[in-house]
Design a protein around this motif. Structure first.
Motif, PDB file in Angstrom:
ATOM      1  N   ILE A   1      20.993   4.408  -3.967  1.00 16.47           N
ATOM      2  CA  ILE A   1      20.457   3.911  -2.689  1.00 16.47           C
ATOM      3  C   ILE A   1      19.301   4.793  -2.255  1.00 16.47           C
ATOM      4  CG2 ILE A   1      20.936   3.618  -0.233  1.00 16.47           C
ATOM      5  CD1 ILE A   1      23.771   2.798  -0.960  1.00 16.47           C
ATOM      6  N   LEU A   2      19.504   6.097  -2.351  1.00 14.29           N
ATOM      7  CA  LEU A   2      18.453   7.050  -2.002  1.00 14.29           C
ATOM      8  C   LEU A   2      17.235   6.864  -2.902  1.00 14.29           C
ATOM      9  CD1 LEU A   2      17.640   9.472  -0.265  1.00 14.29           C
ATOM     10  CD2 LEU A   2      18.695  10.961  -1.962  1.00 14.29           C
ATOM     11  N   PHE A   3      17.468   6.661  -4.181  1.00  8.70           N
ATOM     12  CA  PHE A   3      16.372   6.418  -5.121  1.00  8.70           C
ATOM     13  C   PHE A   3      15.556   5.200  -4.697  1.00  8.70           C
ATOM     14  CE2 PHE A   3      14.904   3.907  -8.746  1.00  8.70           C
ATOM     15  CZ  PHE A   3      14.062   4.799  -9.390  1.00  8.70           C
ATOM     16  N   GLY A   4      16.225   4.109  -4.353  1.00 12.50           N
ATOM     17  CA  GLY A   4      15.532   2.888  -3.956  1.00 12.50           C
ATOM     18  C   GLY A   4      14.744   3.051  -2.672  1.00 12.50           C
TER      19      GLY A   4
ATOM     20  N   GLY B   1      24.126   0.626  -6.024  1.00 11.81           N
ATOM     21  CA  GLY B   1      23.138   1.368  -5.247  1.00 11.81           C
ATOM     22  C   GLY B   1      21.787   0.676  -5.225  1.00 11.81           C
ATOM     23  N   LEU B   2      21.320   0.228  -6.383  1.00 10.96           N
ATOM     24  CA  LEU B   2      20.032  -0.462  -6.454  1.00 10.96           C
ATOM     25  C   LEU B   2      20.083  -1.794  -5.697  1.00 10.96           C
ATOM     26  CD1 LEU B   2      19.075   0.193 -10.191  1.00 10.96           C
ATOM     27  CD2 LEU B   2      18.032   1.232  -8.165  1.00 10.96           C
ATOM     28  N   GLY B   3      21.224  -2.478  -5.801  1.00  8.23           N
ATOM     29  CA  GLY B   3      21.364  -3.744  -5.092  1.00  8.23           C
ATOM     30  C   GLY B   3      21.323  -3.552  -3.580  1.00  8.23           C
ATOM     31  N   ILE B   4      22.020  -2.526  -3.091  1.00  7.12           N
ATOM     32  CA  ILE B   4      22.017  -2.250  -1.645  1.00  7.12           C
ATOM     33  C   ILE B   4      20.622  -1.833  -1.195  1.00  7.12           C
ATOM     34  CG2 ILE B   4      22.911  -0.700   0.140  1.00  7.12           C
ATOM     35  CD1 ILE B   4      25.566  -0.646  -1.459  1.00  7.12           C
ATOM     36  N   ALA B   5      19.956  -0.985  -1.991  1.00  6.39           N
ATOM     37  CA  ALA B   5      18.593  -0.556  -1.649  1.00  6.39           C
ATOM     38  C   ALA B   5      17.649  -1.753  -1.606  1.00  6.39           C
ATOM     39  CB  ALA B   5      18.097   0.473  -2.663  1.00  6.39           C
TER      40      ALA B   5
ATOM     41  N   PRO C   1       3.986  -0.843   6.994  1.00  4.52           N
ATOM     42  CA  PRO C   1       3.837  -2.296   6.887  1.00  4.52           C
ATOM     43  C   PRO C   1       4.132  -2.849   5.501  1.00  4.52           C
ATOM     44  CG  PRO C   1       1.694  -1.215   7.041  1.00  4.52           C
ATOM     45  CD  PRO C   1       2.729  -0.183   7.352  1.00  4.52           C
ATOM     46  N   VAL C   2       3.877  -2.051   4.444  1.00  3.09           N
ATOM     47  CA  VAL C   2       4.183  -2.490   3.077  1.00  3.09           C
ATOM     48  C   VAL C   2       5.433  -1.735   2.637  1.00  3.09           C
ATOM     49  CG1 VAL C   2       3.359  -2.659   0.709  1.00  3.09           C
ATOM     50  CG2 VAL C   2       1.741  -2.883   2.600  1.00  3.09           C
ATOM     51  N   PHE C   3       6.594  -2.374   2.755  1.00  2.00           N
ATOM     52  CA  PHE C   3       7.860  -1.693   2.510  1.00  2.00           C
ATOM     53  C   PHE C   3       8.754  -2.577   1.660  1.00  2.00           C
ATOM     54  CE2 PHE C   3      12.165  -0.236   3.626  1.00  2.00           C
ATOM     55  CZ  PHE C   3      12.016   1.128   3.456  1.00  2.00           C
ATOM     56  N   PHE C   4       8.854  -2.254   0.377  1.00  2.00           N
ATOM     57  CA  PHE C   4       9.746  -2.987  -0.525  1.00  2.00           C
ATOM     58  C   PHE C   4       9.997  -2.126  -1.755  1.00  2.00           C
ATOM     59  CE2 PHE C   4       5.536  -3.959  -2.053  1.00  2.00           C
ATOM     60  CZ  PHE C   4       5.661  -4.079  -3.429  1.00  2.00           C
ATOM     61  N   LEU C   5      11.031  -2.491  -2.500  1.00  2.00           N
ATOM     62  CA  LEU C   5      11.381  -1.780  -3.729  1.00  2.00           C
ATOM     63  C   LEU C   5      10.606  -2.405  -4.884  1.00  2.00           C
ATOM     64  CD1 LEU C   5      13.032   0.288  -5.290  1.00  2.00           C
ATOM     65  CD2 LEU C   5      14.938  -1.319  -5.327  1.00  2.00           C
ATOM     66  N   PRO C   6       9.619  -1.693  -5.449  1.00  2.00           N
ATOM     67  CA  PRO C   6       8.801  -2.279  -6.520  1.00  2.00           C
ATOM     68  C   PRO C   6       9.635  -2.620  -7.749  1.00  2.00           C
ATOM     69  CG  PRO C   6       7.815  -0.254  -5.656  1.00  2.00           C
ATOM     70  CD  PRO C   6       9.215  -0.327  -5.110  1.00  2.00           C
ATOM     71  N   PRO C   7       9.348  -3.737  -8.412  1.00  2.00           N
ATOM     72  CA  PRO C   7      10.079  -4.113  -9.637  1.00  2.00           C
ATOM     73  C   PRO C   7      10.031  -3.017 -10.698  1.00  2.00           C
ATOM     74  CG  PRO C   7       8.756  -5.952  -8.857  1.00  2.00           C
ATOM     75  CD  PRO C   7       8.390  -4.774  -8.007  1.00  2.00           C
ATOM     76  N   ARG C   8       8.904  -2.311 -10.777  1.00  2.00           N
ATOM     77  CA  ARG C   8       8.788  -1.236 -11.767  1.00  2.00           C
ATOM     78  C   ARG C   8       9.823  -0.148 -11.499  1.00  2.00           C
ATOM     79  NH1 ARG C   8       6.085   3.588 -11.484  1.00  2.00           N
ATOM     80  NH2 ARG C   8       5.521   4.575 -13.464  1.00  2.00           N
ATOM     81  N   ASP C   9       9.984   0.242 -10.236  1.00  2.00           N
ATOM     82  CA  ASP C   9      10.969   1.267  -9.896  1.00  2.00           C
ATOM     83  C   ASP C   9      12.393   0.739 -10.061  1.00  2.00           C
ATOM     84  OD1 ASP C   9       8.868   2.878  -9.353  1.00  2.00           O
ATOM     85  OD2 ASP C   9       9.132   2.952  -7.189  1.00  2.00           O
ATOM     86  N   LEU C  10      12.576  -0.556  -9.832  1.00  2.00           N
ATOM     87  CA  LEU C  10      13.890  -1.166 -10.050  1.00  2.00           C
ATOM     88  C   LEU C  10      14.267  -1.068 -11.532  1.00  2.00           C
ATOM     89  CD1 LEU C  10      16.023  -2.625  -8.313  1.00  2.00           C
ATOM     90  CD2 LEU C  10      14.965  -4.776  -8.998  1.00  2.00           C
ATOM     91  N   ALA C  11      13.302  -1.323 -12.405  1.00  2.00           N
ATOM     92  CA  ALA C  11      13.545  -1.214 -13.851  1.00  2.00           C
ATOM     93  C   ALA C  11      13.801   0.238 -14.256  1.00  2.00           C
ATOM     94  CB  ALA C  11      12.349  -1.773 -14.619  1.00  2.00           C
TER      95      ALA C  11
ATOM     96  N   CYS D   1      20.343   4.469 -14.874  1.00  2.00           N
ATOM     97  CA  CYS D   1      21.788   4.188 -14.886  1.00  2.00           C
ATOM     98  C   CYS D   1      22.367   4.371 -16.284  1.00  2.00           C
ATOM     99  CB  CYS D   1      22.051   2.748 -14.430  1.00  2.00           C
ATOM    100  SG  CYS D   1      21.814   2.434 -12.688  1.00  2.00           S
ATOM    101  N   VAL D   2      21.717   3.732 -17.259  1.00  2.00           N
ATOM    102  CA  VAL D   2      22.198   3.805 -18.639  1.00  2.00           C
ATOM    103  C   VAL D   2      22.113   5.239 -19.161  1.00  2.00           C
ATOM    104  CG1 VAL D   2      21.836   2.973 -20.990  1.00  2.00           C
ATOM    105  CG2 VAL D   2      21.537   1.413 -19.053  1.00  2.00           C
ATOM    106  N   ALA D   3      20.972   5.899 -18.878  1.00  2.00           N
ATOM    107  CA  ALA D   3      20.790   7.275 -19.353  1.00  2.00           C
ATOM    108  C   ALA D   3      21.828   8.207 -18.737  1.00  2.00           C
ATOM    109  CB  ALA D   3      19.377   7.751 -19.017  1.00  2.00           C
ATOM    110  N   LEU D   4      22.116   8.012 -17.451  1.00  2.00           N
ATOM    111  CA  LEU D   4      23.109   8.844 -16.771  1.00  2.00           C
ATOM    112  C   LEU D   4      24.479   8.671 -17.413  1.00  2.00           C
ATOM    113  CD1 LEU D   4      23.794  10.695 -14.329  1.00  2.00           C
ATOM    114  CD2 LEU D   4      24.254   8.604 -13.021  1.00  2.00           C
ATOM    115  N   GLY D   5      24.852   7.430 -17.697  1.00  2.00           N
ATOM    116  CA  GLY D   5      26.143   7.179 -18.337  1.00  2.00           C
ATOM    117  C   GLY D   5      26.223   7.821 -19.708  1.00  2.00           C
ATOM    118  N   PHE D   6      25.143   7.724 -20.471  1.00  2.00           N
ATOM    119  CA  PHE D   6      25.137   8.292 -21.824  1.00  2.00           C
ATOM    120  C   PHE D   6      25.200   9.815 -21.783  1.00  2.00           C
ATOM    121  CE2 PHE D   6      23.048   9.934 -25.616  1.00  2.00           C
ATOM    122  CZ  PHE D   6      23.713   9.253 -26.624  1.00  2.00           C
TER     123      PHE D   6
END
Length: 384
Positions: A30-33, A322-326, A341-351, A357-362
């Motif tokens: 969430i903080l990341f987003g 977390g990403l979904g809530i963000a 005024p321009v406030f959104f989670l960029p698709p690049r940062d979402l990816a 997530c995967v790297a953290l799990g591994f």
């Protein structure tokens, strides 16, 4: 997939511990987003590599004004295709909390230099024929319930009129949208000739220029030519790429990139330790069970995969939440009432977040998984 029920049952053995681990990962993402959205808002998402516009302001400060006559001189510089100027108006609608950007512009120059603002042609023509006309962004129009034909009073302490009033009235003749998602659609643009004729002071002066160049690769050289053109004048200028100016505005708050990276680095390092410890403890508690799995025919690689899959599943579930809530929080737009005024989670940062997530799990699961793989059956069974 056939082993998923086994993996899931293992995670449910210590439900509270698993839940707390997932929640800690959720909070981190969430903080990341949110930090990604804030960074986008403060920098405008402008790339240093693809800007074909230069910003020109007074060499000392943007608040010190420049003559409007500089426009023609800059347009004569080789490589410059169009020049537009703007002036900070600093007004608000009805009450100070309803603050948003307004600026006087020359309609033809504005439309040519800023193609990211999409305005219907008939509305542009109406704007050019209406002296008090203004175009407003879709977000502000929806927020204040403005429609074409409305007369909007804007109060500003910066620009009193010749008659002593500090309230300017504009007719909404157009509503613009953004070509891209990171386009600010909150501002109001009105005609410079009306503004210049009616204001009480500083006639013939503007705050900054936006210069559109023919070849973005030559932007640096053109900036030097602009600076040289006004050397030793009463108002020397500083020309720089649009992205550099946006970054300098953001840097007034601080180094946004460094701040975000530092916070996220500390958070993810902590989560790495927490999740890694959880997985290590899980393997220690199930040493005997892992030995039984090997005894009944499960291979070392299968046992290692079980443990690694558990770790990845925890990280993906927590990170995905977390990403979904963000995303839900940022999809509501600016939470500050105009500051971002321009406030959104960029698709690049979402990816990027999904990859983390995967790297953290591994990373958190690889060491416990290797330990599980190396367990000797006889040794593991003695610990039951």
């Amino acid at each position: 997939m056939k082993f998923l029920p086994l993996i899931w049952s293992n995670l449910k053995r210590k439900k509270l511990r698993t839940l707390l681990t997932v929640l800690s990962i959720t909070v981190a993402f969430i903080l990341f987003g949110l930090l990604s959205a804030i960074k986008m808002a403060l920098t405008g998402g402008i790339s240093m590599d693809d800007s074909d516009r230069l910003m020109v302001q007074n060499r000392v400060s943007i608040i010190i004004m420049l003559p409007v006559s500089y426009k023609e001189r800059m347009e004569r510089i080789p490589g410059v295709t169009r020049v537009a100027h703007q002036t900070w108006f600093g007004g608000y609608y009805q009450e100070p909390k309803n603050f948003f950007m307004q600026t006087p512009v020359v309609p033809d120059d504005f439309v040519a230099v800023f193609p990211e603002f999409v305005v219907p042609t008939n509305q542009v023509e109406k704007w050019k024929s209406t002296r008090t006309g203004a175009i407003v962004g879709r977000k502000s129009a929806e927020k204040y319930k403005w429609k074409i034909g409305d007369r909007v009073p804007i109060k500003t302490p910066l620009w009193p009129k010749k008659d002593g009033s500090d309230t300017w009235e504009f007719e909404v003749v157009g509503i613009y949208d953004g070509k891209a998602k990171n386009t600010d659609t909150t501002a109001l643009f009105f005609r410079y000739d009306y503004f210049d004729e009616a204001r009480k002071r500083d006639a013939g002066q503007v705050n900054w220029y936006t210069v559109k160049v023919k070849d973005r690769k030559q932007a640096g050289e053109i900036a030097k030519l602009i600076n040289k053109e006004f050397e030793n004048s009463s108002a020397e200028v500083k020309a720089e790429p649009e992205a550099a100016m946006a970054q300098s505005w953001a840097n007034q708050i601080g180094n946004i990139g460094l701040i975000c990276s530092s916070i996220l680095g500390a958070v993810f390092f902590t989560i790495l330790l927490v999740t890694g410890n959880t997985m290590a403890q899980t393997v220690r508690e199930r040493t005997g069970e892992l030995g039984v799995l090997k005894a009944i025919g499960f291979t070392n690689s299968q046992v290692m995969t079980f443990v690694l899959a558990e770790s990845c599943l925890i990280a993906i579930v927590g990170g995905g939440l977390g990403l979904g809530i963000a995303w839900l929080i940022t999809s509501g737009g600016d939470p500050t009432g105009g500051f971002l005024p321009v406030f959104f989670l960029p698709p690049r940062d979402l990816a990027i977040g999904a990859a983390i997530c995967v790297a953290l799990g591994f990373i958190t699961g690889i060491v416990p998984a290797m330990q599980a793989m190396r367990l000797q059956v006889a040794t593991a069974l003695r610990r039951m």
